[in-house]
Design a protein around this motif. Structure first.
Motif, PDB file in Angstrom:
ATOM      1  N   ALA A 110       0.838  -1.207   0.000  1.00  0.00           N
ATOM      2  CA  ALA A 110       0.000   0.000   0.000  1.00  0.00           C
ATOM      3  C   ALA A 110       0.874   1.259   0.000  1.00  0.00           C
ATOM      4  CB  ALA A 110      -0.938  -0.007   1.205  1.00  0.00           C
ATOM      5  N   ASN A 111       1.889   1.307   0.850  1.00  0.00           N
ATOM      6  CA  ASN A 111       2.786   2.472   0.878  1.00  0.00           C
ATOM      7  C   ASN A 111       3.507   2.639  -0.447  1.00  0.00           C
ATOM      8  OD1 ASN A 111       2.203   3.281   3.464  1.00  0.00           O
ATOM      9  ND2 ASN A 111       4.108   2.554   4.366  1.00  0.00           N
ATOM     10  N   LEU A 112       3.975   1.539  -1.005  1.00  0.00           N
ATOM     11  CA  LEU A 112       4.706   1.609  -2.266  1.00  0.00           C
ATOM     12  C   LEU A 112       3.834   2.199  -3.366  1.00  0.00           C
ATOM     13  CD1 LEU A 112       7.451   0.998  -3.436  1.00  0.00           C
ATOM     14  CD2 LEU A 112       6.712  -1.341  -3.849  1.00  0.00           C
ATOM     15  N   LYS A 113       2.606   1.755  -3.450  1.00  0.00           N
ATOM     16  CA  LYS A 113       1.685   2.303  -4.460  1.00  0.00           C
ATOM     17  C   LYS A 113       1.454   3.797  -4.231  1.00  0.00           C
ATOM     18  CE  LYS A 113      -1.210  -1.451  -6.033  1.00  0.00           C
ATOM     19  NZ  LYS A 113      -2.540  -2.026  -5.932  1.00  0.00           N
ATOM     20  N   THR A 114       1.288   4.197  -2.977  1.00  0.00           N
ATOM     21  CA  THR A 114       1.083   5.614  -2.661  1.00  0.00           C
ATOM     22  C   THR A 114       2.307   6.434  -3.013  1.00  0.00           C
ATOM     23  OG1 THR A 114      -0.460   5.067  -0.891  1.00  0.00           O
ATOM     24  CG2 THR A 114       0.595   7.226  -0.776  1.00  0.00           C
ATOM     25  N   LEU A 115       3.499   5.932  -2.671  1.00  0.00           N
ATOM     26  CA  LEU A 115       4.742   6.659  -2.964  1.00  0.00           C
ATOM     27  C   LEU A 115       4.953   6.802  -4.463  1.00  0.00           C
ATOM     28  CD1 LEU A 115       6.905   4.930  -0.240  1.00  0.00           C
ATOM     29  CD2 LEU A 115       6.294   7.366  -0.294  1.00  0.00           C
ATOM     30  N   ILE A 116       4.712   5.754  -5.210  1.00  0.00           N
ATOM     31  CA  ILE A 116       4.861   5.784  -6.660  1.00  0.00           C
ATOM     32  C   ILE A 116       3.893   6.813  -7.259  1.00  0.00           C
ATOM     33  CG2 ILE A 116       4.547   4.459  -8.790  1.00  0.00           C
ATOM     34  CD1 ILE A 116       7.109   3.709  -7.297  1.00  0.00           C
ATOM     35  N   ALA A 117       2.715   6.926  -6.667  1.00  0.00           N
ATOM     36  CA  ALA A 117       1.715   7.879  -7.145  1.00  0.00           C
ATOM     37  C   ALA A 117       2.039   9.309  -6.731  1.00  0.00           C
ATOM     38  CB  ALA A 117       0.328   7.489  -6.632  1.00  0.00           C
ATOM     39  N   GLY A 118       3.109   9.491  -5.963  1.00  0.00           N
ATOM     40  CA  GLY A 118       3.530  10.842  -5.570  1.00  0.00           C
ATOM     41  C   GLY A 118       3.138  11.237  -4.176  1.00  0.00           C
ATOM     42  N   GLY A 119       2.472  10.351  -3.445  1.00  0.00           N
ATOM     43  CA  GLY A 119       2.064  10.670  -2.072  1.00  0.00           C
ATOM     44  C   GLY A 119       3.250  10.607  -1.128  1.00  0.00           C
ATOM     45  N   ARG A 120       3.585  11.739  -0.558  1.00  0.00           N
ATOM     46  CA  ARG A 120       4.706  11.796   0.376  1.00  0.00           C
ATOM     47  C   ARG A 120       4.308  12.635   1.569  1.00  0.00           C
ATOM     48  NH1 ARG A 120       6.500  10.382  -4.154  1.00  0.00           N
ATOM     49  NH2 ARG A 120       8.510   9.765  -4.834  1.00  0.00           N
TER      50      ARG A 120
END
Length: 128
Positions: free
Chosen positions: A118-128
């Protein structure tokens, strides 16, 4: 939609197994990213130039943090290159909680994220 191209930055001497795990995750059917697997295995006089050329061809840089990442010269240089090329990067905690070392070239404000799908998908999508 095209998958986001990601360069993996990791401590080649200590965290090669973690790099392989991230490559494996990129092959999941629902993966929003693909790995630009251009690890530079042999030290050479031009490795920084080759790393820069490879980082230029990706959308983001994933930095896998392990037990010795703070002393990994290559990891720290790749972070500097990513920053100079204006490529976003994020730090992933590769090992058990509390044992991962933040690269010295990372900004003090850079957060190290737990490595979950879940974190990886969020990070890839630009969520930081």
């Amino acid at each position: 939609m095209a998958a986001i191209r990601v360069y993996i930055c990791f401590d080649y001497d200590h965290d090669f197994d973690l790099k392989n795990l991230l490559v494996g995750q990129s092959k999941n059917a629902d993966s929003p990213f693909e790995i630009a697997d251009w690890s530079i295995k042999e030290p050479s006089a031009d490795w920084k130039d080759r790393a820069r050329a490879r980082i230029r061809r990706v959308d983001q840089v994933a930095v896998i943090c392990g037990l010795s990442t703070d002393t990994a010269v290559g990891v720290n240089e790749e972070i500097r290159i990513a920053r100079s090329e204006q490529k976003p990067y994020f730090l992933l905690a590769g090992r058990a909680s509390g044992t991962n070392k933040k690269p010295t070239a990372a900004n003090p404000s850079d957060k190290m994220y737990d490595w979950t799908w879940a974190n990886l998908k969020t990070l890839i999508a630009g969520g930081r």
